[in-house]
Design a protein around this motif. Structure first.
Motif, PDB file in Angstrom:
ATOM      1  N   ASN A  98      10.416 137.385 -10.867  1.00 51.69           N
ATOM      2  CA  ASN A  98      11.194 138.057  -9.841  1.00 51.69           C
ATOM      3  C   ASN A  98      11.120 137.179  -8.593  1.00 51.69           C
ATOM      4  O   ASN A  98      10.120 137.186  -7.885  1.00 51.69           O
ATOM      5  N   ASN A  99      12.157 136.410  -8.332  1.00 55.31           N
ATOM      6  CA  ASN A  99      12.142 135.460  -7.221  1.00 55.31           C
ATOM      7  C   ASN A  99      12.213 136.132  -5.853  1.00 55.31           C
ATOM      8  O   ASN A  99      11.912 135.508  -4.848  1.00 55.31           O
ATOM      9  N   ASP A 100      12.598 137.423  -5.804  1.00 57.21           N
ATOM     10  CA  ASP A 100      12.605 138.150  -4.533  1.00 57.21           C
ATOM     11  C   ASP A 100      11.196 138.584  -4.137  1.00 57.21           C
ATOM     12  O   ASP A 100      10.913 138.788  -2.962  1.00 57.21           O
ATOM     13  N   ALA A 101      10.329 138.758  -5.127  1.00 55.26           N
ATOM     14  CA  ALA A 101       8.924 139.121  -4.891  1.00 55.26           C
ATOM     15  C   ALA A 101       8.087 138.381  -5.928  1.00 55.26           C
ATOM     16  O   ALA A 101       7.561 138.979  -6.862  1.00 55.26           O
ATOM     17  N   PRO A 102       7.980 137.058  -5.782  1.00 52.48           N
ATOM     18  CA  PRO A 102       7.271 136.276  -6.798  1.00 52.48           C
ATOM     19  C   PRO A 102       5.793 136.642  -6.853  1.00 52.48           C
ATOM     20  O   PRO A 102       5.200 136.982  -5.831  1.00 52.48           O
ATOM     21  N   PRO A 103       5.207 136.586  -8.045  1.00 56.05           N
ATOM     22  CA  PRO A 103       3.784 136.903  -8.154  1.00 56.05           C
ATOM     23  C   PRO A 103       2.925 135.882  -7.418  1.00 56.05           C
ATOM     24  O   PRO A 103       3.343 134.750  -7.206  1.00 56.05           O
ATOM     25  N   SER A 104       1.737 136.314  -7.029  1.00 58.22           N
ATOM     26  CA  SER A 104       0.779 135.336  -6.531  1.00 58.22           C
ATOM     27  C   SER A 104       0.402 134.468  -7.725  1.00 58.22           C
ATOM     28  O   SER A 104       0.536 134.893  -8.873  1.00 58.22           O
ATOM     29  N   ALA A 105      -0.033 133.239  -7.482  1.00 55.15           N
ATOM     30  CA  ALA A 105      -0.237 132.332  -8.605  1.00 55.15           C
ATOM     31  C   ALA A 105      -1.258 131.260  -8.282  1.00 55.15           C
ATOM     32  O   ALA A 105      -1.547 130.988  -7.121  1.00 55.15           O
ATOM     33  N   ALA A 106      -1.782 130.686  -9.344  1.00 57.55           N
ATOM     34  CA  ALA A 106      -2.670 129.536  -9.239  1.00 57.55           C
ATOM     35  C   ALA A 106      -2.346 128.581 -10.374  1.00 57.55           C
ATOM     36  O   ALA A 106      -1.894 129.005 -11.443  1.00 57.55           O
ATOM     37  N   LEU A 107      -2.562 127.300 -10.122  1.00 61.27           N
ATOM     38  CA  LEU A 107      -2.417 126.271 -11.143  1.00 61.27           C
ATOM     39  C   LEU A 107      -3.770 125.578 -11.247  1.00 61.27           C
ATOM     40  O   LEU A 107      -4.289 125.083 -10.247  1.00 61.27           O
ATOM     41  N   ILE A 108      -4.321 125.570 -12.459  1.00 61.26           N
ATOM     42  CA  ILE A 108      -5.631 124.967 -12.676  1.00 61.26           C
ATOM     43  C   ILE A 108      -5.494 123.823 -13.675  1.00 61.26           C
ATOM     44  O   ILE A 108      -5.210 124.057 -14.849  1.00 61.26           O
ATOM     45  N   PRO A 109      -5.647 122.591 -13.205  1.00 59.85           N
ATOM     46  CA  PRO A 109      -5.638 121.460 -14.136  1.00 59.85           C
ATOM     47  C   PRO A 109      -6.900 121.497 -15.000  1.00 59.85           C
ATOM     48  O   PRO A 109      -7.992 121.776 -14.503  1.00 59.85           O
ATOM     49  N   VAL A 110      -6.730 121.249 -16.290  1.00 58.55           N
ATOM     50  CA  VAL A 110      -7.864 121.201 -17.207  1.00 58.55           C
ATOM     51  C   VAL A 110      -7.776 119.921 -18.024  1.00 58.55           C
ATOM     52  O   VAL A 110      -6.694 119.352 -18.195  1.00 58.55           O
ATOM     53  N   VAL A 111      -8.902 119.470 -18.524  1.00 59.63           N
ATOM     54  CA  VAL A 111      -8.907 118.270 -19.358  1.00 59.63           C
ATOM     55  C   VAL A 111      -8.226 118.575 -20.684  1.00 59.63           C
ATOM     56  O   VAL A 111      -7.409 117.799 -21.169  1.00 59.63           O
ATOM     57  N   GLN A 112      -8.563 119.743 -21.254  1.00 56.65           N
ATOM     58  CA  GLN A 112      -7.996 120.114 -22.558  1.00 56.65           C
ATOM     59  C   GLN A 112      -8.088 121.620 -22.715  1.00 56.65           C
ATOM     60  O   GLN A 112      -9.025 122.249 -22.240  1.00 56.65           O
ATOM     61  N   LEU A 113      -7.118 122.200 -23.420  1.00 54.77           N
ATOM     62  CA  LEU A 113      -7.167 123.602 -23.786  1.00 54.77           C
ATOM     63  C   LEU A 113      -7.795 123.711 -25.175  1.00 54.77           C
ATOM     64  O   LEU A 113      -8.402 122.757 -25.650  1.00 54.77           O
ATOM     65  N   TYR A 114      -7.654 124.841 -25.843  1.00 54.18           N
ATOM     66  CA  TYR A 114      -8.345 125.055 -27.118  1.00 54.18           C
ATOM     67  C   TYR A 114      -7.907 124.103 -28.233  1.00 54.18           C
ATOM     68  O   TYR A 114      -8.605 123.942 -29.225  1.00 54.18           O
ATOM     69  N   ASP A 115      -6.753 123.472 -28.070  1.00 50.41           N
ATOM     70  CA  ASP A 115      -6.221 122.510 -29.036  1.00 50.41           C
ATOM     71  C   ASP A 115      -5.578 121.394 -28.218  1.00 50.41           C
ATOM     72  O   ASP A 115      -4.859 121.668 -27.254  1.00 50.41           O
ATOM     73  N   LYS A 116      -5.812 120.146 -28.586  1.00 49.82           N
ATOM     74  CA  LYS A 116      -5.279 119.019 -27.813  1.00 49.82           C
ATOM     75  C   LYS A 116      -3.761 119.048 -27.692  1.00 49.82           C
ATOM     76  O   LYS A 116      -3.195 118.527 -26.734  1.00 49.82           O
ATOM     77  N   ALA A 117      -3.086 119.666 -28.656  1.00 53.18           N
ATOM     78  CA  ALA A 117      -1.621 119.703 -28.640  1.00 53.18           C
ATOM     79  C   ALA A 117      -1.076 120.734 -27.656  1.00 53.18           C
ATOM     80  O   ALA A 117       0.086 120.678 -27.276  1.00 53.18           O
ATOM     81  N   VAL A 118      -1.904 121.694 -27.241  1.00 54.44           N
ATOM     82  CA  VAL A 118      -1.465 122.734 -26.303  1.00 54.44           C
ATOM     83  C   VAL A 118      -1.527 122.163 -24.892  1.00 54.44           C
ATOM     84  O   VAL A 118      -2.580 121.743 -24.424  1.00 54.44           O
ATOM     85  N   LEU A 119      -0.382 122.157 -24.218  1.00 57.99           N
ATOM     86  CA  LEU A 119      -0.271 121.538 -22.902  1.00 57.99           C
ATOM     87  C   LEU A 119      -0.371 122.526 -21.751  1.00 57.99           C
ATOM     88  O   LEU A 119      -0.666 122.141 -20.626  1.00 57.99           O
TER      89      LEU A 119
END
Length: 135
Positions: A98-119
């Motif tokens: 909802n661009n009129d009331a966008p959610p609060s948000a965070a972006l967290i860079p990680v080295v890897q998720l549970y599988d290397k193919a998951v970005l």
């Protein structure tokens, strides 16, 4: 039920600095990733996975009887984040939230998720009207 709270200056495009919740029940969204209906990771790199992730979030929200208008908070976990990915994230995210009331948000860079193919993986918090009962 959701009211953006934004102090002057310092904000990122398409992100509320805070979200006031008035009434309703919380729906906690687990980490969603870019898989298809069979659970296979989609192709298309970061953008393809992000779009599939948002479609999976949309499906979960629909089961709860709401859409992205109910999302108060989102966290994006991005494997091997590079700043060149930010415009892609903003573009895809803007197609769903909802661009009129966008959610609060965070972006967290990680080295890897549970599988290397998951970005990318996204979790969040949504608010359901108090009388909504799932199932």
């Amino acid at each position: 039920m959701l009211t953006p709270v934004n102090a002057p200056g310092g904000a990122f495009p398409g992100v509320s600095q805070a979200m006031q919740i008035s009434g309703g029940d919380l729906l906690i969204l687990s980490g969603h990733v870019g898989t298809d209906e069979n659970g296979n990771l989609v192709e298309g790199g970061f953008e393809g996975q992000l779009r599939a992730t948002y479609n999976n979030l949309k499906a979960t929200l629909a089961v709860a009887g709401v859409g992205f208008e109910a999302v108060a908070r989102m966290t994006h976990y991005v494997s091997e984040f590079d700043p060149s990915l930010l415009p892609i994230l903003r573009k895809v995210r803007a197609e769903f939230i909802n661009n009129d009331a966008p959610p609060s948000a965070a972006l967290i860079p990680v080295v890897q998720l549970y599988d290397k193919a998951v970005l990318v993986e996204v979790d969040g918090i949504a608010v359901l009207p108090s009388k909504t009962r799932i199932g």
